[in-house]
Scaffold this motif. Structure first.
Motif, short mmCIF file in Angstrom:
data_model
loop_
_atom_site.label_atom_id
_atom_site.label_comp_id
_atom_site.label_asym_id
_atom_site.label_seq_id
_atom_site.Cartn_x
_atom_site.Cartn_y
_atom_site.Cartn_z
N LEU A 170 0.83 -1.21 0.00
CA LEU A 170 0.00 0.00 0.00
C LEU A 170 0.86 1.26 0.00
O LEU A 170 0.58 2.23 -0.72
CB LEU A 170 -0.95 0.00 1.20
N ARG A 171 1.91 1.23 0.81
CA ARG A 171 2.78 2.40 0.86
C ARG A 171 3.48 2.61 -0.48
O ARG A 171 3.66 3.75 -0.93
CB ARG A 171 3.81 2.27 1.99
N GLN A 172 3.89 1.52 -1.14
CA GLN A 172 4.58 1.65 -2.41
C GLN A 172 3.65 2.17 -3.50
O GLN A 172 4.03 3.04 -4.30
CB GLN A 172 5.17 0.30 -2.84
N LEU A 173 2.42 1.66 -3.55
CA LEU A 173 1.45 2.14 -4.53
C LEU A 173 1.17 3.63 -4.33
O LEU A 173 1.04 4.39 -5.30
CB LEU A 173 0.16 1.34 -4.44
N LEU A 229 -6.49 5.37 -7.17
CA LEU A 229 -5.71 4.66 -6.17
C LEU A 229 -6.51 3.52 -5.54
O LEU A 229 -5.95 2.44 -5.26
CB LEU A 229 -5.24 5.64 -5.09
N ALA A 230 -7.80 3.73 -5.33
CA ALA A 230 -8.64 2.65 -4.80
C ALA A 230 -8.63 1.45 -5.74
O ALA A 230 -8.58 0.29 -5.30
CB ALA A 230 -10.07 3.14 -4.58
N ARG A 246 -7.28 -2.33 -4.77
CA ARG A 246 -8.09 -3.54 -4.95
C ARG A 246 -7.36 -4.55 -5.84
O ARG A 246 -7.40 -5.76 -5.58
CB ARG A 246 -9.45 -3.19 -5.55
N ALA A 247 -6.70 -4.06 -6.88
CA ALA A 247 -5.95 -4.96 -7.76
C ALA A 247 -4.83 -5.66 -7.00
O ALA A 247 -4.43 -6.78 -7.37
CB ALA A 247 -5.38 -4.17 -8.94
N TYR A 254 -6.48 -5.71 -1.71
CA TYR A 254 -6.97 -5.06 -0.50
C TYR A 254 -8.39 -4.52 -0.72
O TYR A 254 -8.76 -4.12 -1.83
CB TYR A 254 -6.06 -3.89 -0.10
N ARG A 255 -9.18 -4.51 0.33
CA ARG A 255 -10.50 -3.88 0.27
C ARG A 255 -10.31 -2.37 0.32
O ARG A 255 -9.72 -1.84 1.25
CB ARG A 255 -11.36 -4.33 1.46
N ALA A 256 -10.84 -1.69 -0.68
CA ALA A 256 -10.64 -0.24 -0.76
C ALA A 256 -11.79 0.39 -1.51
O ALA A 256 -12.34 -0.20 -2.45
CB ALA A 256 -9.32 0.09 -1.45
N GLU A 257 -12.13 1.61 -1.10
CA GLU A 257 -13.19 2.37 -1.77
C GLU A 257 -12.89 3.85 -1.65
O GLU A 257 -12.46 4.33 -0.60
CB GLU A 257 -14.55 2.07 -1.13
#
Length: 302
Positions: A152-155, A195-196, A200-201, A204-207
């Motif tokens: 997540l931090r890298q993305l 970014l969400a 997700r790709a 991770y669950r993200a919205e």
């Protein structure tokens, strides 16, 4: 702005005031390609075009430059101020253009319980024609909860380093985040939707969620706001306010602590709503095809 999203409502006189320039400068900008429309012999311009020109002009005296420098004064102060409780008088005016009659309203209200906040004195919009109002006392708070998952931090870092330039963009265009990024631009809604999708790709669950950014010029500047809510590998939902991190870095050299706060933590100037990032904040069931105008007035409660 692309033609399908452009709304040329600002007269040449207004353009001069926004850009702090004279008629010769406007002629130069038009000659360089600034879009305009003639109406009754007067040139009219898109407000977003003018704000983006001013913000990146380097003149230091345009309205956008002055407004955004004032907006981000808080970001260079100790971030502990952003972690305490803050109470707001929250008032939103809903306006339905070309309204077809009295009907119920659907408003995406503040959604802050999950982040330690609370609502009081809520007044919901009643069925009516043309206008309605939502009011509440909203208490926000902040908490340090930085992203811990390396992916997540890298993305997030990849996005910050991608070179997209923050711009004022109409909310409807922001939802077309692929177009926004093809143009080399970004905004809070476009960045959060993008970014969400990347989160997700990566599994991770993200919205992306919409909301409000508070305490801006005493409530005089109503900025569309969005962030990403993502479930981190520690099981905690974090918020990534990517656009505010970008803007803080762009406007001030002394905002590193605030930029880091934006990468996972919550702070007391943001009020999330129940609306997804690409959805409107309100709808009127009168049958009008035009979107509801949502104007927020959010003041610190003394």
């Amino acid at each position: 702005m692309p033609a399908e999203y452009s709304s040329k409502t600002q007269s040449e006189t207004a353009a001069q005031e926004i850009l702090r320039c004279d008629p010769v400068d406007i002629d130069t900008l038009v000659g360089a390609g600034l879009p305009f429309e003639y109406r009754s012999g007067v040139r009219y311009f898109d407000l977003n075009d003018l704000y983006n020109l001013g913000m990146y002009s380097g003149r230091s005296n345009t309205q956008p430059e002055l407004a955004f420098r004032m907006l981000f004064r808080f970001a260079s102060r100790p971030v502990e101020r952003l972690l305490s409780e803050q109470t707001w008088d929250f008032r939103v005016l809903l306006e339905c253009p070309e309204c077809d009659g009295s009907a119920p309203w659907r408003f995406e209200a503040p959604d802050i319980d999950r982040f330690g906040g609370r609502l009081a004195d809520v007044t919901e919009p009643r069925p009516s024609a043309r206008t309605a109002e939502y009011t509440a006392t909203v208490t926000t708070t902040g908490a340090r909860s930085p992203l811990v998952a390396p992916a997540l931090r890298q993305l997030t870092q990849d996005y910050l380093e991608a070179g997209y330039r923050w711009q004022m963009i109409p909310p409807a265009m922001q939802a077309d985040y692929e177009l926004v990024h093809r143009l080399g631009a970004t905004s809070c809604i476009a960045a959060s939707l993008f970014l969400a999708e990347r989160f997700r790709a990566a599994g991770y669950r993200a919205e992306a969620k919409r909301g409000w950014f508070c305490g801006v010029l005493g409530g005089a500047l109503d900025l569309p706001h969005a962030c990403v809510e993502v479930e981190d590998e520690d099981g905690v939902y974090k918020t990534v306010d990517i656009a505010k991190a970008q803007l803080a870095a762009r406007l001030s050299q002394d905002t590193r602590d605030f930029q880091e706060l934006c990468i996972g933590s919550v702070y007391n100037k943001a009020i999330p709503s129940t609306a997804p990032g690409d959805a409107p904040l309100a709808h009127h069931d009168c049958g009008s095809a035009l979107p509801v105008h949502v104007r927020a007035d959010i003041q610190v409660k003394r």
